[in-house]
Scaffold this motif. Structure first.
Motif, mmCIF file in Angstrom:
data_model
loop_
_atom_site.group_PDB
_atom_site.id
_atom_site.type_symbol
_atom_site.label_atom_id
_atom_site.label_comp_id
_atom_site.label_asym_id
_atom_site.label_seq_id
_atom_site.Cartn_x
_atom_site.Cartn_y
_atom_site.Cartn_z
ATOM 1 N N SER A 101 -0.576 -6.421 13.638
ATOM 2 C CA SER A 101 -0.877 -7.650 12.917
ATOM 3 C C SER A 101 -0.043 -7.763 11.651
ATOM 4 C CB SER A 101 -2.363 -7.694 12.551
ATOM 5 O OG SER A 101 -2.656 -8.831 11.769
ATOM 6 N N GLY A 102 0.452 -8.969 11.400
ATOM 7 C CA GLY A 102 1.201 -9.234 10.178
ATOM 8 C C GLY A 102 0.396 -10.010 9.169
ATOM 9 N N SER A 103 -0.884 -10.256 9.465
ATOM 10 C CA SER A 103 -1.711 -11.032 8.544
ATOM 11 C C SER A 103 -2.011 -10.214 7.293
ATOM 12 C CB SER A 103 -3.026 -11.434 9.214
ATOM 13 O OG SER A 103 -3.871 -10.315 9.374
ATOM 14 N N GLU A 104 -2.265 -10.916 6.209
ATOM 15 C CA GLU A 104 -2.537 -10.235 4.941
ATOM 16 C C GLU A 104 -3.824 -9.421 5.009
ATOM 17 O OE1 GLU A 104 -3.368 -11.410 0.237
ATOM 18 O OE2 GLU A 104 -2.553 -12.894 1.628
ATOM 19 N N THR A 105 -4.832 -9.947 5.695
ATOM 20 C CA THR A 105 -6.136 -9.277 5.765
ATOM 21 C C THR A 105 -6.100 -8.044 6.651
ATOM 22 O OG1 THR A 105 -7.210 -11.425 5.459
ATOM 23 C CG2 THR A 105 -8.586 -9.609 6.234
ATOM 24 N N TYR A 106 -5.413 -8.134 7.797
ATOM 25 C CA TYR A 106 -5.427 -7.042 8.781
ATOM 26 C C TYR A 106 -4.027 -6.469 9.021
ATOM 27 C CZ TYR A 106 -9.963 -9.206 9.669
ATOM 28 O OH TYR A 106 -11.225 -9.734 9.533
ATOM 29 N N LYS A 107 -3.210 -6.484 8.026
ATOM 30 C CA LYS A 107 -1.813 -6.037 8.163
ATOM 31 C C LYS A 107 -1.752 -4.621 8.733
ATOM 32 C CE LYS A 107 2.558 -6.105 5.612
ATOM 33 N NZ LYS A 107 3.115 -7.161 6.462
#
Length: 206
Positions: free
Chosen positions: A86-92
């Motif tokens: 994941s590249g999301s800020e929350t689940y990087k």
């Protein structure tokens, strides 16, 4: 003359009594504490109580791409899959697998994300701008949610987050790329169906 002096004295005593302030914090009639600036202290909204888990299944060593078997993938009309993080800020950095339905329209994707940094309860704490409803997946408590589109327009994806362990959640999302092919309710239902399959497989691995 004496009567007039007594009358003035009584008026002065009453004025002093009415203007004397005791130090301390003011309270509302209901007893709610307020700050010196007059702002009322906000109360914390209770979170949803999740049902007991049938069992706890940790996600740390799980391969997300292994959570949909070949027969399950065929049932969901999946044509290919690929692993990524994941590249999301929350689940990087969280492990993720994307499953594509792309041979014929409507086109859409399923995604399985293994979250090991926070539990499902975060979705019921009113901390995120999401439309959340309670769900149950294979006996496990879950949150079904989607984020409102721009200016409140309809979303084209939905996620089912399953409470599989303390501080962990299995997220299965369905994202529609052929716009207008399904309603929001249908998208969320498809997400829950895929999540049920993933949990069924997870129980054989854990």
């Amino acid at each position: 003359m004496r009567s007039r002096v007594l009358l003035v004295a009584v008026v002065l005593v009453g004025a002093v009594a009415c203007t004397t302030n005791e130090p301390g914090t003011a309270t509302t009639p209901a007893g709610t504490t307020t700050s010196d600036s007059g702002g009322q202290t906000a109360s914390t909204k209770p979170t949803t109580k999740l049902p007991p888990r049938p069992r706890e299944i940790k996600l740390d060593s799980v391969d997300p791409c292994a959570l949909l078997t070949k027969p399950q993938s065929d049932q969901l009309k999946i044509d290919r899959f690929r692993a990524r993080v994941s590249g999301s800020e929350t689940y990087k950095g969280a492990k993720e697998c994307v499953f594509n339905v792309l041979r014929q329209e409507p086109f859409y994707d399923y995604g399985i994300l293994l979250v090991t940094t926070e539990g499902v309860d975060v979705w019921f704490a009113n901390k995120r701008n999401a439309d959340v409803t309670e769900a149950t997946v294979e006996g496990f408590g879950a949150a079904s949610f989607h984020f409102p589109g721009a200016s409140g327009t309809r979303s084209f994806e939905c996620t089912t987050a399953v409470d599989v362990a303390d501080g962990q959640q299995l997220q299965v999302d369905m994202k529609l790329t052929s716009r207008g092919a399904f309603t929001q309710d249908q998208i969320c239902q498809m997400s829950e169906e895929a999540a049920a399959m993933a949990v069924t497989t997870l129980k054989t691995l854990g």
